[in-house]
Design an enzyme around this catalytic site. Sequence first.
Site, mmCIF file in Angstrom:
data_model
loop_
_atom_site.group_PDB
_atom_site.id
_atom_site.type_symbol
_atom_site.label_atom_id
_atom_site.label_comp_id
_atom_site.label_asym_id
_atom_site.label_seq_id
_atom_site.Cartn_x
_atom_site.Cartn_y
_atom_site.Cartn_z
ATOM 1 N N LYS A 60 0.304 -1.536 0.271
ATOM 2 C CA LYS A 60 0.043 0.175 0.070
ATOM 3 C C LYS A 60 0.890 1.258 0.048
ATOM 4 O O LYS A 60 1.996 0.956 0.671
ATOM 5 C CB LYS A 60 -0.896 -0.042 1.783
ATOM 6 C CG LYS A 60 -2.232 0.631 1.212
ATOM 7 C CD LYS A 60 -3.364 0.181 0.291
ATOM 8 C CE LYS A 60 -4.245 0.734 -0.103
ATOM 9 N NZ LYS A 60 -5.559 -0.098 -1.260
ATOM 10 N N SER A 91 -7.699 -5.677 -11.631
ATOM 11 C CA SER A 91 -6.350 -5.309 -11.761
ATOM 12 C C SER A 91 -5.255 -6.331 -11.760
ATOM 13 O O SER A 91 -4.242 -6.013 -12.630
ATOM 14 C CB SER A 91 -5.785 -5.291 -10.057
ATOM 15 O OG SER A 91 -6.335 -3.308 -10.068
#
Length: 473
Positions: free
Chosen positions: A108, A364
């Site tokens: 992240k 994704s």
Amino acid sequence: MANTANEKNFFADVCKNFDSAAQFTAHPEGLLTQIKACNSVYRFQFPIRRGNGFEVIDAWRVEHSQHMNPTKGGIRYSDMVNEDEVMALAALMTYKCAIVNVPFGGAKGGICINPKNYTIGELENITRRYTTELIKKNFIGPGIDVPAPDYGTGEREMSWIADTYMTMNPGQLDALGCVTGKPIALHGIRGRKEATGRGVAYAIRECVSVAEDMAKIGLKAGLGDKRVIVQGLGNVGYHSAKFLAEFGATIVGLCEFEGAIYNENGFNIDEVFAHRKLTGSILGFPGAVEFKNSMEGLEQPCDILVPAALENQLTVENIRNIKAKIIAEGANGPTTPEAEEIFTEMRGIIIPDMYCNAGGVTVSYFEWLKNLSHVAFGRMENRYAENSNRNLINTLESLTGKSIPAEHRLMIVKGASELELVNSGLEDTMIHSYHEIRETLLSKAGVKTLRTAAFVGSIDKIAVSYMNLGVWP
């Protein structure tokens, strides 16, 4: 931005849920500690020119686990972002990818800014500089770490990242695979923007389809009679509401930071969205009961609540006021562990974030595969399938002497487009993963929630990866 004493410890909440599930596994303590820990935390600062001066920007990239490569996770632009939050979201990405069987480790990123306070040119400078810093430390690449959009970012920012990476890596054949969530013109994939919301809708549809589970909480199976409140009218919330309505549910409430609206007869989500775009607020929508405090909107009568905004929205202070029987976590970490315990005792079901909002990373993954293979899904076989189906129809018509109506012929003959293939893959992933989690819930003595069952399954998969890679004896 440093945590203050009053801020929730999001990473500690994730670890608490991990520990609750780990007791139902048979893995050694050292391996569990390795799985839980964030492997790489990169915090850095960089200056940008603003007017006649400079501003120093705080930024992070966290790679939680390299049991699978590359790592994968979004980049968040928010003036509330902090290291603890980025670590927590990276950890959730690891478990999320394992749950939906996507071969990535979790990561992240975060930049501590409010995008509304910057010009497009300044945002581009920030994004490109952030990307450059990641390249310097080997924190980005199609086989290393692959960012994606998150809160405050979108296709535009992903374009800047891709362009910066390609500029600094000339001749790298797979360079576009360094980031996902790109525009179609930059070899993004159709269906990515709405993937998270569509995945939420699939997750809810699958949950309510199990009559046995619905009977336990006093509901009928199916979405046809379900009333839904959605918190957040951003990308995830909007598409969750849109697809749930298409599947037969009624959207009775919408909550945003400026307030909430409610109508027991339901809303047309596109009309509300258009109203907000025109006026800047969901308040004032015709026929709606209004609440200036948006949190009041969560507490109105409904069957399903979809928190699709930010973390820590449902806490011990308000969970007892929630009237929904099902909470579907479109956002990451919207329910604290203490609140979940209370809600479970109230005979409610929480569809956990690490599964419920996994549609984004699933699609994704499809985009990443497309970038590595250098060909769009359906391009090779679409026309072949159409011609084969057309020949089959012509043969049947000649043998039976009966003609098939044009509209039916078109439906049968048509080959699958990239969007249809993406949605099919996403739907299959969400259906299979839900029943995998539910099977763990039913088969593991002592496991009481879908979240714990999801953690158990993901821990088992990650542990096997470590052992198969020879990282763990």
